[in-house]
Enzyme design. Structure first.
Site, short mmCIF file in Angstrom:
data_model
loop_
_atom_site.label_atom_id
_atom_site.label_comp_id
_atom_site.label_asym_id
_atom_site.label_seq_id
_atom_site.Cartn_x
_atom_site.Cartn_y
_atom_site.Cartn_z
N SER A 11 -37.74 10.48 54.66
CA SER A 11 -36.37 10.89 54.35
C SER A 11 -35.39 9.80 54.74
O SER A 11 -35.70 8.94 55.57
CB SER A 11 -36.04 12.19 55.10
N HIS A 12 -34.19 9.88 54.19
CA HIS A 12 -33.13 8.96 54.57
C HIS A 12 -32.60 9.27 55.97
O HIS A 12 -31.91 8.44 56.57
CB HIS A 12 -31.97 9.05 53.57
N SER A 13 -32.89 10.45 56.46
CA SER A 13 -32.40 10.88 57.76
C SER A 13 -33.56 11.21 58.69
O SER A 13 -34.44 12.01 58.35
CB SER A 13 -31.51 12.12 57.61
N SER A 72 -34.42 6.64 46.26
CA SER A 72 -34.68 5.36 46.91
C SER A 72 -35.79 5.47 47.95
O SER A 72 -36.50 4.50 48.21
CB SER A 72 -33.40 4.80 47.54
#
Length: 226
Positions: A11-13, A72
């Protein structure tokens, strides 16, 4: 003996990835689930090195199925996979949270990596209305039926639903709860059953009587102490 299937949440986080790992882990206590969230400096984004290092660790002991949150992140995973195309590492395209839950339950049930990937792909559709239960049971012979009030404080939410789904795989039987396949944790959760609600269980097949008896007992008592 087949290698176990491990899960990797990208994940981006970092917080989001860890949260998904926590939720999915409740469904599958015997499955290794790892997070690779955020950038190397703790920011929002994805890190090729973090993903690759985690994959390298997991692939030492099993096959790896990877889930991602946004495009992304998927591109980062695809870049990692390009350099590991001879290893048992697979990307699963599907909703992150629902997919992780479905993947965790499938891996806990001893499914293959291909079956775990399929569970993720199908996860989004699992919340659609299911109306084929009665027909499927009829095709396998006369169904046994029972009605029981659900005793678990969590109803048929996350953990109880996962335990039911895992339980029915022990029997050679087709089982539905309120005409929803009992081996699908996401389908069971979509019923929104609460403590005290009555549900109808139907079972057919060689182990129908056993499966029905066990489910009536477990659903009535609740899984809180399991």
């Amino acid at each position: 003996m087949a290698k176990p299937v491990h899960l990797l949440i990208v994940s981006h986080s970092a917080q989001l990835a860890n949260g998904v790992v926590e939720v999915a882990g409740q469904m599958a206590p015997d499955v290794t689930i790892r997070a690779a969230g955020g950038t190397a400096d703790g920011g929002i984004g994805t890190s090729y090195d973090l993903v690759d290092d985690t994959v390298a660790e997991l692939v030492e002991t099993g096959e790896v199925v990877i889930l991602t949150d946004l495009g992304s992140a998927t591109l980062t995973v695809e870049s990692v996979l390009e350099f590991r195309d001879d290893e048992p590492v697979y990307f699963a395209d599907g909703p992150l949270v629902e997919g992780a839950v479905a993947a965790a339950v499938a891996a806990q049930q001893g499914k293959t990596a291909a079956e775990v990937v399929a569970a993720v792909t199908e996860a989004g559709a699992s919340f659609a209305v299911f109306d084929g239960g009665a027909d499927e049971l009829a095709a396998t012979g006369e169904a046994l039926e029972a009605t029981v009030a659900v005793g678990d404080p969590d109803g048929l939410h996350a953990r109880p639903a996962a335990l039911v789904a895992r339980l029915v795989t022990d029997f050679d039987a087709e089982v539905t709860i309120n005409d929803t396949p009992a081996d699908s944790v996401l389908s069971l959760m979509s019923l929104s059953v609460r403590q005290g609600d009555e549900v109808q269980i139907k079972a057919s097949g060689p182990d129908a009587e056993q499966a029905l008896a066990v489910l009536v007992e477990k659903l009535g008592e609740g899984f809180s102490k399991s």
